[in-house]
Design an enzyme around this catalytic site. Structure first.
Site, short mmCIF file in Angstrom:
data_model
loop_
_atom_site.label_atom_id
_atom_site.label_comp_id
_atom_site.label_asym_id
_atom_site.label_seq_id
_atom_site.Cartn_x
_atom_site.Cartn_y
_atom_site.Cartn_z
N SER A 124 0.83 -1.21 0.00
CA SER A 124 0.00 0.00 0.00
C SER A 124 0.86 1.26 0.00
O SER A 124 1.66 1.47 -0.91
CB SER A 124 -0.94 -0.06 1.20
OG SER A 124 -1.93 0.94 1.12
N HIS A 147 -2.23 -1.34 -4.80
CA HIS A 147 -3.69 -1.30 -4.93
C HIS A 147 -4.19 0.13 -4.82
O HIS A 147 -3.47 1.00 -4.31
CB HIS A 147 -4.36 -2.20 -3.89
CG HIS A 147 -4.17 -1.73 -2.47
ND1 HIS A 147 -4.82 -0.65 -1.94
CD2 HIS A 147 -3.40 -2.22 -1.47
CE1 HIS A 147 -4.48 -0.48 -0.69
NE2 HIS A 147 -3.60 -1.42 -0.37
#
Length: 239
Positions: A124, A147
């Site tokens: 992330s 993501h």
């Protein structure tokens, strides 16, 4: 000087050494510092472990890196003439986006050579933290998860909210592309991948996969990372 004075002096020295030792242990335990009590070391190690804690305080049982600890450390490192280079060790699942991006921008703006190494995970917001250094490494078994931005809790589904998320994502993507060798099309493809993560959108990259796509510079361990950092320090001295 009397025997009592000598004994008192020796006791004072022992107490001082004990206090300094405890201070050093606490510094390493709390902040990951390795140089504050040893001015002869020219490389500072900054560890970013667990979740990135930002404006919201995480539960006490959660392993976290607090940005209010990291920011003053980075400023101290930049001002400390004894420090010639910075090694960032990453094993993070992500966390607060604003805090993580702020730390990444600070690392990128440092005048001293920086090298990062992902040893477990750089997930992330850990992705821009990994690419923020001058040169990046990843161990063969380490993973990186790319993501889109997510937010926990209740989110009002109005155009302004979606626009806010879009702008955050653009800032993250721009930073990653600016600080690595990956291009925007490949990065966005990884973001939109639907068959790699369970019940989620995104892509997991393991070791050399992160290097092959240009996200990370090289597969290696601590010895390779330190060797590269020493070379960067030497190159800066020669200039």
């Amino acid at each position: 000087m009397s025997n009592n004075d000598i004994l008192n002096s020796n006791n004072d020295e022992k107490i001082k050494e004990t206090l300094e030792g405890k201070e050093k242990i606490n510094s390493i335990k709390e902040l990951g510092n390795t140089i504050n009590n040893n001015p002869n070391k020219s490389i500072q190690v900054l560890s970013i472990i667990g979740q990135i804690e930002g404006h919201s305080v995480l539960p006490p049982q959660t392993k976290a890196t607090r940005y209010e600890h990291i920011i003053p450390q980075l400023i101290d490192i930049e001002q400390n003439d004894a420090v010639k280079g910075l090694l960032i060790v990453l094993n993070t699942v992500g966390g607060d986006v604003e805090a993580g991006l702020a730390i990444a921008e600070m690392i990128r703006s440092m005048s001293k050579p920086t090298v990062s190494i992902v040893i477990g995970g750089g997930h992330s917001i850990g992705v821009p933290l990994a690419t923020s250094s001058d040169y990046s490494f990843i161990t063969p078994s380490a993973t990186m998860i790319v993501h889109p931005v997510r937010m926990n809790g209740f989110v009002i589904g109005v155009p302004q909210t979606f626009e806010y998320f879009k702008k955050i994502q653009e800032r993250i993507n721009e930073f990653i592309v600016r600080t690595s060798n990956i291009n925007m099309d490949v990065l966005e493809k990884f973001m939109d991948q639907r068959d790699d993560l369970l019940n989620d959108v995104g892509t997991m990259l393991i070791g050399k996969q992160a290097v092959e796509c240009g996200l990370i510079d090289e597969v290696g361990g601590i010895s390779e990372a330190l060797y590269k950092l020493k070379n960067l320090i030497g190159e800066k001295k020669s200039k």
